[in-house]
Design an enzyme around this catalytic site. Structure first.
Site, short mmCIF file in Angstrom:
data_model
loop_
_atom_site.label_atom_id
_atom_site.label_comp_id
_atom_site.label_asym_id
_atom_site.label_seq_id
_atom_site.Cartn_x
_atom_site.Cartn_y
_atom_site.Cartn_z
N SER A 1 2.79 -3.96 -10.79
CA SER A 1 3.15 -5.08 -9.91
C SER A 1 1.85 -5.70 -9.43
O SER A 1 1.24 -5.20 -8.48
CB SER A 1 3.95 -4.59 -8.71
OG SER A 1 5.14 -3.99 -9.15
N LEU A 2 1.42 -6.74 -10.10
CA LEU A 2 0.12 -7.30 -9.79
C LEU A 2 0.23 -8.38 -8.70
O LEU A 2 -0.39 -8.29 -7.66
CB LEU A 2 -0.50 -7.88 -11.08
CG LEU A 2 -1.97 -8.25 -10.98
CD1 LEU A 2 -2.83 -7.03 -10.71
CD2 LEU A 2 -2.42 -8.95 -12.26
N HIS A 3 1.02 -9.38 -8.97
CA HIS A 3 1.40 -10.43 -8.01
C HIS A 3 0.29 -11.35 -7.52
O HIS A 3 0.57 -12.42 -7.00
CB HIS A 3 2.12 -9.85 -6.78
CG HIS A 3 3.29 -8.97 -7.13
ND1 HIS A 3 4.11 -9.23 -8.20
CD2 HIS A 3 3.76 -7.83 -6.58
CE1 HIS A 3 5.03 -8.29 -8.28
NE2 HIS A 3 4.84 -7.43 -7.32
N SER B 1 7.19 1.50 -13.01
CA SER B 1 6.60 0.31 -12.41
C SER B 1 5.89 0.72 -11.12
O SER B 1 6.49 1.29 -10.22
CB SER B 1 7.72 -0.68 -12.09
OG SER B 1 7.21 -1.74 -11.34
N GLU C 1 19.39 2.66 -3.37
CA GLU C 1 20.13 1.79 -4.27
C GLU C 1 19.68 1.95 -5.72
O GLU C 1 18.56 2.36 -5.99
CB GLU C 1 19.89 0.32 -3.97
CG GLU C 1 19.44 0.01 -2.62
CD GLU C 1 19.13 -1.47 -2.45
OE1 GLU C 1 19.51 -1.95 -1.42
OE2 GLU C 1 18.54 -2.10 -3.34
N GLY D 1 10.98 2.41 -3.34
CA GLY D 1 9.92 3.42 -3.39
C GLY D 1 8.86 3.13 -4.43
O GLY D 1 9.02 2.28 -5.29
N GLU D 2 7.76 3.86 -4.31
CA GLU D 2 6.65 3.77 -5.27
C GLU D 2 6.75 5.03 -6.13
O GLU D 2 6.46 6.14 -5.66
CB GLU D 2 5.32 3.70 -4.49
CG GLU D 2 4.08 4.05 -5.28
CD GLU D 2 3.89 3.25 -6.56
OE1 GLU D 2 3.71 2.04 -6.50
OE2 GLU D 2 3.93 3.87 -7.66
N CYS E 1 9.61 3.39 1.59
CA CYS E 1 8.38 3.30 0.80
C CYS E 1 7.19 3.23 1.73
O CYS E 1 7.28 2.66 2.82
CB CYS E 1 8.44 2.05 -0.07
SG CYS E 1 7.03 1.90 -1.19
N CYS F 1 17.97 0.07 -13.00
CA CYS F 1 16.81 0.13 -12.11
C CYS F 1 17.10 1.20 -11.06
O CYS F 1 18.09 1.11 -10.34
CB CYS F 1 16.67 -1.25 -11.47
SG CYS F 1 15.41 -1.35 -10.24
N ASN G 1 12.67 -13.95 -4.59
CA ASN G 1 14.07 -14.04 -4.21
C ASN G 1 14.16 -13.98 -2.68
O ASN G 1 14.10 -12.88 -2.12
CB ASN G 1 14.75 -12.81 -4.85
CG ASN G 1 16.19 -13.03 -5.13
OD1 ASN G 1 16.75 -14.08 -4.83
ND2 ASN G 1 16.80 -12.02 -5.71
N CYS H 1 4.56 -3.59 1.03
CA CYS H 1 4.34 -4.94 0.52
C CYS H 1 5.00 -5.97 1.46
O CYS H 1 6.12 -5.75 1.94
CB CYS H 1 4.94 -5.10 -0.88
SG CYS H 1 4.22 -3.93 -2.05
N CYS I 1 8.60 -7.38 0.72
CA CYS I 1 9.65 -6.42 0.35
C CYS I 1 10.44 -5.93 1.54
O CYS I 1 9.87 -5.52 2.56
CB CYS I 1 8.99 -5.24 -0.36
SG CYS I 1 10.10 -3.88 -0.62
N CYS J 1 14.74 -5.32 -4.11
CA CYS J 1 15.03 -3.94 -3.71
C CYS J 1 15.13 -3.84 -2.19
O CYS J 1 14.44 -4.51 -1.46
CB CYS J 1 14.01 -2.98 -4.27
SG CYS J 1 12.37 -3.19 -3.60
S1 SF4 Z 1 7.79 -3.70 -3.45
FE1 SF4 Z 1 8.02 -1.61 -4.19
S2 SF4 Z 1 6.00 -0.67 -3.75
FE2 SF4 Z 1 6.12 -2.54 -2.49
S3 SF4 Z 1 6.94 -1.82 -0.52
FE3 SF4 Z 1 8.69 -2.51 -1.77
S4 SF4 Z 1 9.44 -0.63 -2.73
FE4 SF4 Z 1 7.34 -0.21 -2.01
#
Ligand code: SF4
Length: 356
Positions: free
Chosen positions: A225-227, A202, A87, A170-171, A120, A113, A301, A124, A127, A344
């Protein structure tokens, strides 16, 4: 099998195509006039057009779904040549504005974006992309084509000021070589001319790759992406923290060449009763001490079946106020495209769900 022409910088193409000025012309056809066949490149000699047509593809992906949000953001799902999907989202950051005399003050402002991988590896907890696991890296051309097709689909001029964030599926630093190639292709003045200063990578914080990216000195912006502000919680949210803890990320960030006018962006996905308290805000201020930084608070979200909840507006505002009072720049990101599931991976999941 044909090669994907969008994989190549002008310099790469000069190895196959001579004289050099032809490459410049081809770039302009590909990125500014957005032709879909080499045969339409009118100022290129006919035999060269045919050779290019035989050797290269211009488009390798199809838009299989497009969702328009109430705020004007558009989420695209692309099908790749091997049937996998990724996407990309066109986020409308500002509406078009007019002066009193009816002339245009500025056009709509967009950020795109883009995805860098199918799936990925990072995993996380919050995600949806992570739930499907990792399938493969995108090629540089596939990263580039997401933007080219979005420009095309929205009739955006090549010299239009658009920002890119590598924040889709993805990363990006896990696919560093192709990412760096895409950054160079986007910034070519004979192409889309999207300056590296308008491109933001990012990352979930792969410190060793941040160091490699720093060495490439591409002039891009960095977002982390600290969080979470302590390793225990961060490990729960982002298992990658076991390999790259907060201290290692901060060290890599401190050594990153930051554009003087810009700051390192710290993304903080704010989750109800998990990391929305003032104690976390305090620790965050301490952590950022000495780094030219900006914090972006993003409302979590929720998606169907997610274990986390959206924080209250009051708590997010309190968190922001604490940071601002301590002199840390902090914005709250409105969840753009909330009604089309902006996190995402959600569009892809919905689509896969429909197919089952
Ligand atoms: S937030 Fe980003 S880095 Fe983390 S699993 Fe999802 S796509 Fe991968």
């Amino acid at each position: 099998m044909k090669k994907h022409i969008l994989n190549y910088t002008k310099k790469d193409l000069e190895e196959f195509i001579q004289p050099k000025f032809r490459v410049k012309q081809i770039f302009s056809w590909l990125y500014q006039k957005k032709v879909k066949s080499f045969l339409d490149m009118q100022n290129i000699p006919k035999d060269m057009r045919q050779k290019l047509e035989d050797k290269f593809d211009i488009r390798t992906m199809q838009i299989v779904s497009k969702q328009v949000s109430r705020d004007g953001s558009i989420k695209y799902l692309f099908k790749l040549h091997d049937g996998h999907t990724v996407e990309a989202v066109l986020l409308k950051m500002k509406d078009k504005e007019y002066n009193e005399d009816g002339s245009i003050k500025h056009l709509e402002k967009y950020t795109v974006c883009v995805s860098s991988q199918v799936g990925c590896k990072v995993g996380c907890a919050f995600c949806l992309t992570a739930k499907g696991g990792f399938i493969r890296d995108l090629s540089a051309g596939e990263i580039v084509e997401q933007i080219v097709q979005i420009y095309d689909n929205n009739n955006l001029e090549a010299n239009r000021r658009v920002n890119i964030v590598y924040m889709g599926m993805g990363e990006p630093l896990d696919n560093l070589e192709n990412l760096a190639q895409a950054i160079k292709i986007f910034s070519d003045i004979d192409g889309l001319a999207i300056s590296p200063h308008r491109q933001t990578v990012s990352t979930s914080g792969l410190s060793s790759k941040i160091e490699k990216l720093a060495k490439l000195d591409l002039g891009i912006n960095l977002a982390i992406s600290l969080h979470a502000v302590d390793d225990e919680l961060r490990q729960k949210l982002m298992p990658i923290n076991k390999a790259y803890n907060i201290a290692s990320i901060m060290e890599a960030v401190r050594n990153f060449p930051v554009n003087l006018r810009k700051k390192v962006m710290f993304e903080y996905l704010i989750i109800k009763d998990v990391n929305d308290d003032l104690e976390s805000a305090k620790k965050l201020v301490k952590l950022l001490n000495g780094i030219p930084s900006k914090v972006n608070l993003i409302y979590f979200n929720p998606y169907e079946g997610s274990e986390f909840q959206r924080p209250s507006e009051a708590d997010v505002k309190k968190f922001q106020k604490y940071l601002l009072d301590k002199g840390v720049l902090c914005t709250i990101r409105e969840s753009k495209g909330l009604d089309i599931s902006a996190a995402c991976g959600q569009l892809r999941e919905q689509n896969l769900g429909e197919k089952q």
